[in-house]
Design a protein around this motif. Sequence first.
Motif, mmCIF file in Angstrom:
data_model
loop_
_atom_site.group_PDB
_atom_site.id
_atom_site.type_symbol
_atom_site.label_atom_id
_atom_site.label_comp_id
_atom_site.label_asym_id
_atom_site.label_seq_id
_atom_site.Cartn_x
_atom_site.Cartn_y
_atom_site.Cartn_z
ATOM 1 N N TYR A 157 0.826 -1.210 0.000
ATOM 2 C CA TYR A 157 0.000 0.000 0.000
ATOM 3 C C TYR A 157 0.864 1.265 0.000
ATOM 4 O O TYR A 157 0.484 2.280 -0.573
ATOM 5 N N PHE B 225 0.126 3.006 -3.463
ATOM 6 C CA PHE B 225 -0.795 4.105 -3.232
ATOM 7 C C PHE B 225 -0.196 5.284 -2.472
ATOM 8 O O PHE B 225 -0.888 6.257 -2.206
ATOM 9 N N GLY B 226 1.062 5.184 -2.077
ATOM 10 C CA GLY B 226 1.673 6.290 -1.337
ATOM 11 C C GLY B 226 1.172 6.419 0.088
ATOM 12 O O GLY B 226 1.257 7.492 0.688
ATOM 13 N N ARG C 251 -11.105 5.503 -3.460
ATOM 14 C CA ARG C 251 -10.106 6.538 -3.215
ATOM 15 C C ARG C 251 -10.049 7.505 -4.381
ATOM 16 O O ARG C 251 -9.984 7.100 -5.540
ATOM 17 N N VAL D 286 -7.813 10.289 -6.284
ATOM 18 C CA VAL D 286 -6.398 10.604 -6.465
ATOM 19 C C VAL D 286 -6.257 11.651 -7.568
ATOM 20 O O VAL D 286 -7.188 11.892 -8.323
ATOM 21 N N ASP E 24 -4.300 11.405 -10.225
ATOM 22 C CA ASP E 24 -4.160 10.772 -11.533
ATOM 23 C C ASP E 24 -4.553 9.303 -11.439
ATOM 24 O O ASP E 24 -3.734 8.441 -11.109
ATOM 25 N N CYS E 25 -5.799 9.038 -11.735
ATOM 26 C CA CYS E 25 -6.355 7.690 -11.666
ATOM 27 C C CYS E 25 -5.565 6.705 -12.533
ATOM 28 O O CYS E 25 -5.230 5.607 -12.095
ATOM 29 N N THR F 217 -2.142 5.921 -10.961
ATOM 30 C CA THR F 217 -2.279 5.153 -9.720
ATOM 31 C C THR F 217 -2.603 3.701 -10.021
ATOM 32 O O THR F 217 -2.002 2.783 -9.452
ATOM 33 N N ALA G 276 -0.279 0.316 -9.403
ATOM 34 C CA ALA G 276 -0.792 -0.821 -8.643
ATOM 35 C C ALA G 276 -0.698 -2.114 -9.446
ATOM 36 O O ALA G 276 -0.306 -3.163 -8.922
ATOM 37 N N ILE H 265 -10.711 3.493 -7.901
ATOM 38 C CA ILE H 265 -9.828 4.657 -7.926
ATOM 39 C C ILE H 265 -10.424 5.675 -8.899
ATOM 40 O O ILE H 265 -10.776 5.320 -10.026
ATOM 41 N N THR I 77 -10.463 9.967 -10.370
ATOM 42 C CA THR I 77 -10.064 11.369 -10.466
ATOM 43 C C THR I 77 -11.297 12.103 -10.963
ATOM 44 O O THR I 77 -11.853 11.746 -12.008
#
Length: 170
Positions: A38, A42-43, A98, A100, A102-103, A106, A110, A143, A145
């Motif tokens: 994670y 995901f940062g 979530r 973010v 930039d979908c 991200t 992943a 995910i 945006t």
Amino acid sequence: MSEVQAIPGDRPYVVPYLTIGERTDGSPGGAADAIEWYTAAFGAQEMYRQAVPGGDKLMHAELMFGDGLLFLADDFPEWSGENSAPAAVGGSTVTLHRYVEDCDATIAAAVELGAQVLMPVDDTFWGDRFGSIRDPFGHKWSISTHVRDVSPEEMDAAAAEAFAEGPPQA
């Protein structure tokens, strides 16, 4: 002497709590591996972890995703009376969502780290660029945006059209 708060001031909301077991490919996993995943995918920022005394399993850990908190722990069927990690119960019934910046990036990161695409990234009728994945531990993530604002009337009309067409064909 301070007064104990029944609801901690920094946690007045629902906190998802994931049980982590083996990876979806059957290889060993666990909460410590999930924290690494994670963080890389995901940062997430690790805030806390507590191992079982004298052991290597984690009984509790906390990760921050922006302003959102996530709890996780290893599966402990010997204490709870049942397995509860996705691989042990045939999949996850919950999707974590979530937003973010930039979908696409991200989800690509992943997938590079072992996630499986469930729904490819696409622009949606509700105004988000959106996709979904299953992480290597069996948990589902959507995910997004946000790319445009949509009025409730536009969303209703677009939803009616999308559902009239039926699900996408593989």
